[in-house]
Write an enzyme that holds these catalytic residues in place. Structure first.
Site, PDB file in Angstrom:
ATOM      1  N   ASP A   1      -6.736  -6.481   4.185  1.00 23.23           N
ATOM      2  CA  ASP A   1      -6.096  -5.164   4.259  1.00 23.23           C
ATOM      3  C   ASP A   1      -6.138  -4.627   5.685  1.00 23.23           C
ATOM      4  O   ASP A   1      -7.211  -4.385   6.239  1.00 23.23           O
ATOM      5  CB  ASP A   1      -6.870  -4.237   3.304  1.00 23.23           C
TER       6      ASP A   1
ATOM      7  N   MET B   1     -11.576  -5.779   5.273  1.00 24.57           N
ATOM      8  CA  MET B   1     -10.769  -4.888   6.106  1.00 24.57           C
ATOM      9  C   MET B   1     -10.472  -5.580   7.440  1.00 24.57           C
ATOM     10  O   MET B   1     -11.395  -5.995   8.146  1.00 24.57           O
ATOM     11  CB  MET B   1     -11.502  -3.573   6.377  1.00 24.57           C
TER      12      MET B   1
ATOM     13  N   ASP C   1      -4.849   3.809  -1.797  1.00 27.17           N
ATOM     14  CA  ASP C   1      -5.936   4.138  -0.862  1.00 27.17           C
ATOM     15  C   ASP C   1      -6.414   5.573  -1.048  1.00 27.17           C
ATOM     16  O   ASP C   1      -5.709   6.513  -0.678  1.00 27.17           O
ATOM     17  CB  ASP C   1      -5.436   3.952   0.569  1.00 27.17           C
TER      18      ASP C   1
ATOM     19  N   HIS D   1      -8.432   1.292  -3.888  1.00 26.24           N
ATOM     20  CA  HIS D   1      -9.364   1.103  -2.774  1.00 26.24           C
ATOM     21  C   HIS D   1      -9.977   2.453  -2.440  1.00 26.24           C
ATOM     22  O   HIS D   1      -9.312   3.319  -1.877  1.00 26.24           O
ATOM     23  CB  HIS D   1      -8.568   0.523  -1.586  1.00 26.24           C
TER      24      HIS D   1
ATOM     25  N   MET E   1     -12.135   4.694  -0.330  1.00 23.14           N
ATOM     26  CA  MET E   1     -12.803   4.895   0.964  1.00 23.14           C
ATOM     27  C   MET E   1     -13.512   6.232   0.895  1.00 23.14           C
ATOM     28  O   MET E   1     -13.131   7.211   1.551  1.00 23.14           O
ATOM     29  CB  MET E   1     -11.756   4.847   2.095  1.00 23.14           C
TER      30      MET E   1
ATOM     31  N   MET F   1      -9.036   8.370   0.112  1.00 26.10           N
ATOM     32  CA  MET F   1      -9.907   8.689   1.262  1.00 26.10           C
ATOM     33  C   MET F   1     -10.472  10.094   1.110  1.00 26.10           C
ATOM     34  O   MET F   1      -9.764  10.989   0.632  1.00 26.10           O
ATOM     35  CB  MET F   1      -9.107   8.634   2.567  1.00 26.10           C
TER      36      MET F   1
ATOM     37  N   SER G   1       0.845  -1.203   0.000  1.00 28.60           N
ATOM     38  CA  SER G   1       0.000   0.000   0.000  1.00 28.60           C
ATOM     39  C   SER G   1       0.874   1.245   0.000  1.00 28.60           C
ATOM     40  O   SER G   1       1.639   1.487   0.940  1.00 28.60           O
ATOM     41  CB  SER G   1      -0.905   0.001   1.229  1.00 28.60           C
TER      42      SER G   1
ATOM     43  N   HIS H   1      -1.326  -1.285  -4.240  1.00 28.97           N
ATOM     44  CA  HIS H   1      -2.593  -0.915  -3.601  1.00 28.97           C
ATOM     45  C   HIS H   1      -2.604   0.591  -3.342  1.00 28.97           C
ATOM     46  O   HIS H   1      -1.660   1.138  -2.770  1.00 28.97           O
ATOM     47  CB  HIS H   1      -2.711  -1.696  -2.291  1.00 28.97           C
TER      48      HIS H   1
HETATM   49  C1  DX5 Z   1      -6.353   1.539   5.668  1.00 36.40           C
HETATM   50  C2  DX5 Z   1      -5.948   1.270   4.232  1.00 36.40           C
HETATM   51  C3  DX5 Z   1      -4.866   0.291   4.111  1.00 36.40           C
HETATM   52  C4  DX5 Z   1      -3.588   0.699   4.775  1.00 36.40           C
HETATM   53  C5  DX5 Z   1      -2.990  -0.553   5.329  1.00 36.40           C
HETATM   54  O1  DX5 Z   1      -7.469   2.318   5.689  1.00 36.40           O
HETATM   55  O2  DX5 Z   1      -7.049   0.760   3.501  1.00 36.40           O
HETATM   56  O3  DX5 Z   1      -4.640  -0.117   2.769  1.00 36.40           O
HETATM   57  O4  DX5 Z   1      -2.668   1.333   3.926  1.00 36.40           O
HETATM   58  O5  DX5 Z   1      -1.892  -0.193   6.074  1.00 36.40           O
HETATM   59  P1  DX5 Z   1      -1.169  -1.151   7.125  1.00 36.40           P
HETATM   60  O6  DX5 Z   1      -0.680  -2.356   6.365  1.00 36.40           O
HETATM   61  O7  DX5 Z   1      -0.101  -0.260   7.615  1.00 36.40           O
HETATM   62  O8  DX5 Z   1      -2.197  -1.525   8.158  1.00 36.40           O
HETATM   63 ZN    ZN Z   2      -6.570  -0.204   1.510  1.00 32.42          ZN
END
Ligand code: DX5
Ligand code: ZN
Length: 216
Positions: A175, A137, A35, A66, A68, A37, A8, A33
């Site tokens: 994840d 998750m 993320d 991903h 969010m 947000m 990620s 990956h």
């Molecule tokens: C959290 C993200 C993850 C995050 C995981 O909201 O969706 O993808 O980057 O990070 P680690 O592996 O550090 O928990």
């Molecule tokens: Zn993620």
């Protein structure tokens, strides 16, 4: 099938994204990956489409995006244009999930449905046949570096049972809080793809850490 690793980028060095992506390109990572947000669906803001567009120009691995965010169906063209291989939307953010999954596939991407820790896998009974991947998750989304929620192992096992019972080949990605120990538990429970942020980018040799995660 041997499990895949999707580092990620959230845990990478944002001042040197090109360097981080080149490291991923040369590593044994399978996917990258990403993320996104919005500060509404989750209590944090990360990066958006201009960053994804820039990542696309350097990244040689399939982009696993991903989202969010609320109303992710509004951004299907932008995600496709940014070069996503997989577009993951949250179950909790989609009122018309079947319509959204169909539109993602029509836009030429694979469709992933993501479940928060408190959302049961049983809610997927009538959509799983249409999705390419379920992203479970194993932390509450919004931040990297959080502690793995143990119940996720049992949840992964039950999702795998559902997939086998229906004769499907839906992938399971997990994840949050993944390291060598939790990663092994999740692979044994049926996970096909491990996302890892802090564990990879916080290690002294990220490429070696990716290799170790692959060897689980
Ligand atoms: C959290 C993200 C993850 C995050 C995981 O909201 O969706 O993808 O980057 O990070 P680690 O592996 O550090 O928990
Ligand atoms: Zn993620």
């Amino acid at each position: 099938m041997k499990h895949k690793i999707a580092p990620s980028l959230l845990a990478g060095d944002f001042l040197h994204l090109q360097r981080e992506i080149e490291m991923i390109n040369e590593s044994e990572a399978d996917w990258l990956h990403l993320d996104v947000m919005d500060g509404v669906f989750v209590p944090n803001i990360s990066f958006g489409f201009p960053v994804l567009d820039a990542v696309k120009t350097v990244c040689k691995k399939p982009m696993d995006v991903h989202l969010m965010i609320v109303e992710p169906q509004k951004f299907i063209p932008e995600v496709a244009e940014a070069g996503a291989y997989m577009m993951n939307v949250h179950y909790e953010a989609c009122t018309h999930l079947h319509r959204t999954v169909t539109a993602i596939k029509e836009a030429g991407m694979k469709a992933g449905v993501t479940l928060n820790p408190a959302t049961p896998v049983s809610l997927l009974e009538d959509i799983i046949q249409d999705v390419d991947m379920v992203l479970l998750m194993s932390v509450n989304p919004g931040f990297g570096g959080q502690h793995f929620i143990e119940h996720s192992v049992d949840k992964t096992r039950r999702l795998k049972e559902m997939i086998l019972r229906k004769g499907l080949n839906t992938l399971i990605e997990v994840d949050g809080g993944i390291n060598l120990e939790t990663g092994k538990q999740m692979v044994e429970a049926g996970a096909d793809i491990l996302v890892a942020g802090a564990f990879v980018f916080g290690s002294p040799d990220p490429a070696q850490t990716i290799r170790e995660l692959k060897e689980l």
